[in-house]
Motif scaffolding. Structure first.
Motif, PDB file in Angstrom:
ATOM      1  N   ALA A  75     -10.788  -0.677  -2.009  1.00  0.00           N
ATOM      2  CA  ALA A  75     -10.944   0.808  -2.390  1.00  0.00           C
ATOM      3  C   ALA A  75     -12.095   1.505  -1.718  1.00  0.00           C
ATOM      4  O   ALA A  75     -13.172   0.719  -1.217  1.00  0.00           O
ATOM      5  N   ASN A  76     -11.753   2.854  -1.363  1.00  0.00           N
ATOM      6  CA  ASN A  76     -12.849   3.601  -0.915  1.00  0.00           C
ATOM      7  C   ASN A  76     -13.237   3.490   0.690  1.00  0.00           C
ATOM      8  O   ASN A  76     -13.926   4.353   1.232  1.00  0.00           O
ATOM      9  N   TYR A 106      -6.066   9.100   3.006  1.00  0.00           N
ATOM     10  CA  TYR A 106      -7.027   8.388   2.271  1.00  0.00           C
ATOM     11  C   TYR A 106      -7.083   9.004   0.941  1.00  0.00           C
ATOM     12  O   TYR A 106      -7.299   8.290  -0.418  1.00  0.00           O
ATOM     13  N   VAL A 156      -4.157   6.829  -3.732  1.00  0.00           N
ATOM     14  CA  VAL A 156      -4.989   6.659  -4.964  1.00  0.00           C
ATOM     15  C   VAL A 156      -4.148   5.931  -5.949  1.00  0.00           C
ATOM     16  O   VAL A 156      -4.556   5.571  -7.260  1.00  0.00           O
ATOM     17  N   ARG A 191     -10.519   6.611  -3.697  1.00  0.00           N
ATOM     18  CA  ARG A 191      -9.944   6.809  -2.634  1.00  0.00           C
ATOM     19  C   ARG A 191      -9.263   5.708  -1.971  1.00  0.00           C
ATOM     20  O   ARG A 191      -9.886   4.597  -2.183  1.00  0.00           O
ATOM     21  N   GLY A 199     -17.812   0.805  -3.380  1.00  0.00           N
ATOM     22  CA  GLY A 199     -16.392   0.498  -2.915  1.00  0.00           C
ATOM     23  C   GLY A 199     -16.423  -0.947  -2.422  1.00  0.00           C
ATOM     24  O   GLY A 199     -17.360  -1.930  -2.495  1.00  0.00           O
ATOM     25  N   THR A 203      -6.521   4.932  -9.503  1.00  0.00           N
ATOM     26  CA  THR A 203      -7.625   5.135  -9.683  1.00  0.00           C
ATOM     27  C   THR A 203      -8.209   5.575 -10.805  1.00  0.00           C
ATOM     28  O   THR A 203      -9.288   5.415 -11.333  1.00  0.00           O
ATOM     29  N   ALA A 211     -13.382   3.323  -8.175  1.00  0.00           N
ATOM     30  CA  ALA A 211     -12.330   3.636  -6.895  1.00  0.00           C
ATOM     31  C   ALA A 211     -11.929   5.101  -6.941  1.00  0.00           C
ATOM     32  O   ALA A 211     -11.530   5.629  -7.926  1.00  0.00           O
ATOM     33  N   THR A 225       0.614  -1.029   0.006  1.00  0.00           N
ATOM     34  CA  THR A 225       0.112   0.107  -0.082  1.00  0.00           C
ATOM     35  C   THR A 225       1.067   1.277  -0.169  1.00  0.00           C
ATOM     36  O   THR A 225       1.937   1.153   0.745  1.00  0.00           O
ATOM     37  N   MET A 271      -6.887   3.145  -1.934  1.00  0.00           N
ATOM     38  CA  MET A 271      -6.692   2.067  -2.289  1.00  0.00           C
ATOM     39  C   MET A 271      -5.689   1.360  -1.579  1.00  0.00           C
ATOM     40  O   MET A 271      -4.554   1.991  -1.254  1.00  0.00           O
ATOM     41  N   TRP A 272      -5.716   0.094  -1.028  1.00  0.00           N
ATOM     42  CA  TRP A 272      -4.717  -0.658  -0.080  1.00  0.00           C
ATOM     43  C   TRP A 272      -4.723  -2.038  -0.154  1.00  0.00           C
ATOM     44  O   TRP A 272      -5.803  -2.769  -0.733  1.00  0.00           O
TER      45      TRP A 272
END
Length: 323
Positions: free
Chosen positions: A109-110, A55, A59, A89, A119, A81, A87, A50, A91-92
């Motif tokens: 995501a989100n 957040y 992205v 915000r 999301g 994104t 998506a 990540t 993203m992990w």
């Protein structure tokens, strides 16, 4: 003038030779990164982390590759994104799978907080580990809360029979589901359910699974990710479905080295009973929750198959090439 220039160039090159890394060091590469997923592709080690940031800035994702676990090459923005329209915000927690000469990157995501928000867990696909990745489904793979589990922190596990399972979940709940062969959705279990809860004691997030000597080692993160109590624990089972009875905590902070050690993955050297744990932690100089770095240390087992407590280090590991 020329002789002086040549002298300094020679001095610089000589210094470079003596300054070559003899261990990976921790962190293994610079920058704020977390939730590292380790993989082996094309005789290289890969880490998909990540990008650790607020957040609304989180992205995109980078990846890193290495031939020896020590020297790492950065591959920037393998996905963002703009390639995943739903998506916007946060993203992990990437999870990566190679199947039929394609690379599938699963992500959250989100940071959705309810079923009414858009999301969840998605999947992107590429022809190379370094991407670029594009949205595979055009929508989330999981976009609802099932059994109380927030749709985040997915890990994809291939069992001995070739079946792929997804373990995932935040908010102290963990589900397992059987992925379809084409990763477009899920197949029901024998009893007709899609998502089965397998939450072990003290589970918070970050599930991970591997097999050793016929046993299933299920691992997860405990505590709060912004605090010093973040850590990793595990269970051992005879089936990918559990039950997963907590054994012990095996990774946690060392106040003399770093805090907040957690959300990991595990690397086995091919053909060897040799394991490494890749995880994130927070340097002692940092207080911001997003100031996290990726580290690697040795993970060992005792004679009964229990995981020994991992000693987190500043040195990391020695070079290890794939034969």
């Amino acid at each position: 003038m020329k002789r002086s220039l040549v002298f300094f160039i020679a001095l610089f090159l000589t210094a470079g030779i003596y300054a070559q890394k003899t261990t990976s060091g921790n962190p293994v590469f610079p920058g704020w990164y977390a939730d590292p997923e380790v993989a082996l592709f094309n005789k290289k080690y890969w880490i998909f982390p990540t990008y650790s940031a607020p957040y609304n800035k989180q992205v995109f994702m980078d990846a890193f590759s290495s031939k020896d676990l020590v020297n790492w090459q950065k591959h920037e923005r393998i996905v963002d994104t703009s390639a995943v329209k739903w998506a916007w915000r946060a993203m992990w927690a990437p999870a990566i799978v190679e199947k039929d000469k394609k690379y599938y990157l699963f992500f959250a995501a989100n940071d959705i907080q309810s079923d009414s928000e858009k999301g969840g867990i998605g999947v992107a696909v590429a022809n190379k580990p370094e991407g670029p990745y594009k949205d595979y489904l055009g929508k989330p793979l999981i976009d609802r809360f099932h059994n109380g589990a927030q749709p985040i922190d997915q890990f994809v596990f291939k069992d001995k029979d070739g079946q792929y399972y997804m373990y995932y979940g935040g908010w102290r709940h963990c589900n397992v589901a059987k992925l379809k062969k084409d990763f477009t959705g899920f197949e029901p279990f024998v009893d007709g359910t899609i998502f089965k809860e397998v939450t072990p004691e003290k589970y918070v997030e970050g599930p991970f699974m591997f097999i050793r000597n016929g046993k299933y080692y299920f691992m997860w993160s405990e505590g709060g990710w912004t605090g010093p109590d973040y850590s990793v624990a595990y269970a051992i089972a005879d089936s990918p479905m559990g039950p997963f009875k907590r054994v012990d905590k095996i990774l946690q902070q060392n106040p003399a080295i770093a805090t907040g050690a957690g959300h990991h993955s595990v690397l086995q050297i091919p053909g060897k009973d040799e394991y490494y744990i890749i995880y994130h932690r927070r340097p002692l100089t940092e207080k911001d929750g997003n100031s996290r770095v990726v580290c690697i240390d040795k993970m060992e087992f005792d004679s009964q198959g229990f995981i020994k407590t991992v000693q987190i280090t500043n040195e990391g590991v020695a070079p290890r090439r794939i034969k």
